[in-house]
Design an enzyme around this catalytic site. Sequence first.
Site, short mmCIF file in Angstrom:
data_model
loop_
_atom_site.label_atom_id
_atom_site.label_comp_id
_atom_site.label_asym_id
_atom_site.label_seq_id
_atom_site.Cartn_x
_atom_site.Cartn_y
_atom_site.Cartn_z
N HIS A 59 0.86 -1.20 0.00
CA HIS A 59 0.00 0.00 0.00
C HIS A 59 0.89 1.24 0.00
CE1 HIS A 59 -3.90 -1.89 0.42
NE2 HIS A 59 -3.35 -2.74 1.24
N ASP A 281 -14.93 -4.02 12.22
CA ASP A 281 -15.03 -2.57 11.93
C ASP A 281 -16.41 -2.28 11.38
OD1 ASP A 281 -14.09 -2.07 8.56
OD2 ASP A 281 -14.65 -3.95 9.49
N1 LIG Z 1 -11.63 -5.08 9.24
C1 LIG Z 1 -10.74 -4.15 8.89
N2 LIG Z 1 -10.98 -2.86 9.23
C2 LIG Z 1 -10.08 -1.94 8.84
C3 LIG Z 1 -8.92 -2.24 8.12
C4 LIG Z 1 -8.25 -1.01 7.92
C5 LIG Z 1 -6.97 -0.74 7.22
N3 LIG Z 1 -6.17 -1.87 6.95
C6 LIG Z 1 -5.42 -1.75 5.73
C7 LIG Z 1 -4.01 -1.59 5.93
C8 LIG Z 1 -3.33 -2.67 5.52
C9 LIG Z 1 -4.22 -3.72 5.13
O1 LIG Z 1 -3.81 -4.36 3.95
C10 LIG Z 1 -5.51 -2.99 4.88
O2 LIG Z 1 -5.51 -2.57 3.56
C11 LIG Z 1 -9.02 -0.02 8.51
N4 LIG Z 1 -10.11 -0.61 9.05
C12 LIG Z 1 -11.29 0.00 9.65
O3 LIG Z 1 -12.15 0.33 8.55
C13 LIG Z 1 -12.89 1.50 8.88
C14 LIG Z 1 -12.47 2.57 7.91
O4 LIG Z 1 -13.11 2.31 6.67
P1 LIG Z 1 -13.25 3.55 5.62
O5 LIG Z 1 -13.93 4.69 6.38
O6 LIG Z 1 -14.07 2.99 4.49
O7 LIG Z 1 -11.82 3.93 5.22
C15 LIG Z 1 -12.52 1.86 10.32
O8 LIG Z 1 -13.37 1.17 11.22
C16 LIG Z 1 -11.11 1.27 10.43
O9 LIG Z 1 -10.74 1.00 11.76
C17 LIG Z 1 -8.68 -3.59 7.77
O10 LIG Z 1 -7.68 -3.98 7.13
N5 LIG Z 1 -9.63 -4.51 8.18
#
Ligand SMILES: Nc1nc2c(c(CN[C@H]3C=C[C@H](O)[C@@H]3O)cn2[C@@H]2O[C@H](COP(=O)(O)O)[C@@H](O)[C@H]2O)c(=O)[nH]1
Length: 382
Positions: A59, A281
């Site tokens: 990323h 999340d």
């Molecule tokens: N279940 C889960 N929740 C995750 C992530 C991530 C970031 N991870 C990235 C980094 C390296 C990895 O490869 C992923 O690409 C953020 N969140 C949650 O999402 C919400 C934000 O959403 P939006 O407002 O649409 O951007 C917020 O609750 C945040 O806490 C994840 O991976 N899994």
Amino acid sequence: MSGRAGSVAVENRVLVDAEFVASAAKDVQVVVSGCQTAAKVIHEAMVQQKYSMATWSSHELNPKNPDASTVNWILTVDLLNFSFWSENFDSNDTGSPDTQRFAVEYHGKQFTGYWSLVAAINRAVYEYGIPITSPEYWASDEFTEDVLRKVFASSTAEQVPLFDERYRVLKEAGRVIQNELLSQEQQQRKLVSSTDIFDTASSTTNAFIDLFITRADKSALKLVELVSTKFPSFCDTASYHGRTVHIMKRAQILVADIWACFQGKSYGEFNDIDQITMFADYRVPQMLHSLNCISYSTDLTHHLTSHLPLDNGDPREVEIRACSIWSVEIIRREILAIDPSAPINSILIDYYLWDTAKAIQKQLGLDQHSMIACHRTRSVFY
Ligand SMILES: Nc1nc2c(c(CN[C@H]3C=C[C@H](O)[C@@H]3O)cn2[C@@H]2O[C@H](COP(=O)(O)O)[C@@H](O)[C@H]2O)c(=O)[nH]1
């Protein structure tokens, strides 16, 4: 289900509690047939995309050549990794800064949602010279609300949600680490007969590594337990049907991000990493619903599509989060039933689903008709 960590088995409370809620849930159902179908699709896509723990570093904004200081970078991001959805802007959840939802400009680009946080942290460190990833700085008088306002300076009409809570969470974390260091030094002084040979100059730079990662003794579950016990903002639980259920979203993604960033080596080496569950999340449940892995009652569907708020701890919110955890566990088991040698766990399935949801949002500009709206809970836990 329990992880074997060192000599002491650490129970996987999150998974036990997720199964309990899934069996009692009224407004959310885990659709086993949907999970079985999704498992095949997800497995094939992950193989085809060569999706692995290395994807994390690919990323644009994530660190590339990690060292000890990267652990503090991950700790900072995952202390603040919550609640980016917009109250009054971007009602169709397109993710576009043109809607005036909170956005951060970095390297000439606008970042919204979770990536706005990462952009803000990188901009503070590399452009503003603010040591925002230093626990020592968080605890110092130099770190004020005005400094954090600069860190989260928005390029749109909306400001970062829960600003006051973000400041409180970092201040609290700085104090926790400072107190842990102090008690460690006092214990060591007791052990050392004379203090003249004891080096009291403790480096807080590596404090989180020394006080938490080292103490967890390569157990992911132990590290989740340590951080959720010492840092109140990581202690993500709820009361459901009179029982305390453990969700631990940010504590678990903290461990997972360290594991993925260091590719299972060095500070990222854990012998029970496969015990870490999906991170509950508000984005991945939306994806699981669109894949028919979970289903919502008519009332809950109406609540979400009407953009009504859902309190943290509301039984329906607990059911969305716990059923999402349990459905990813079923998907994980189904993939391993198809291909026992598949190099997957719930972390990678979760990362894949989250990245895919963001790709769909970017391509299609998510509107209410393509996927159900995310649930709207304001909380420091996710
Ligand atoms: N279940 C889960 N929740 C995750 C992530 C991530 C970031 N991870 C990235 C980094 C390296 C990895 O490869 C992923 O690409 C953020 N969140 C949650 O999402 C919400 C934000 O959403 P939006 O407002 O649409 O951007 C917020 O609750 C945040 O806490 C994840 O991976 N899994």
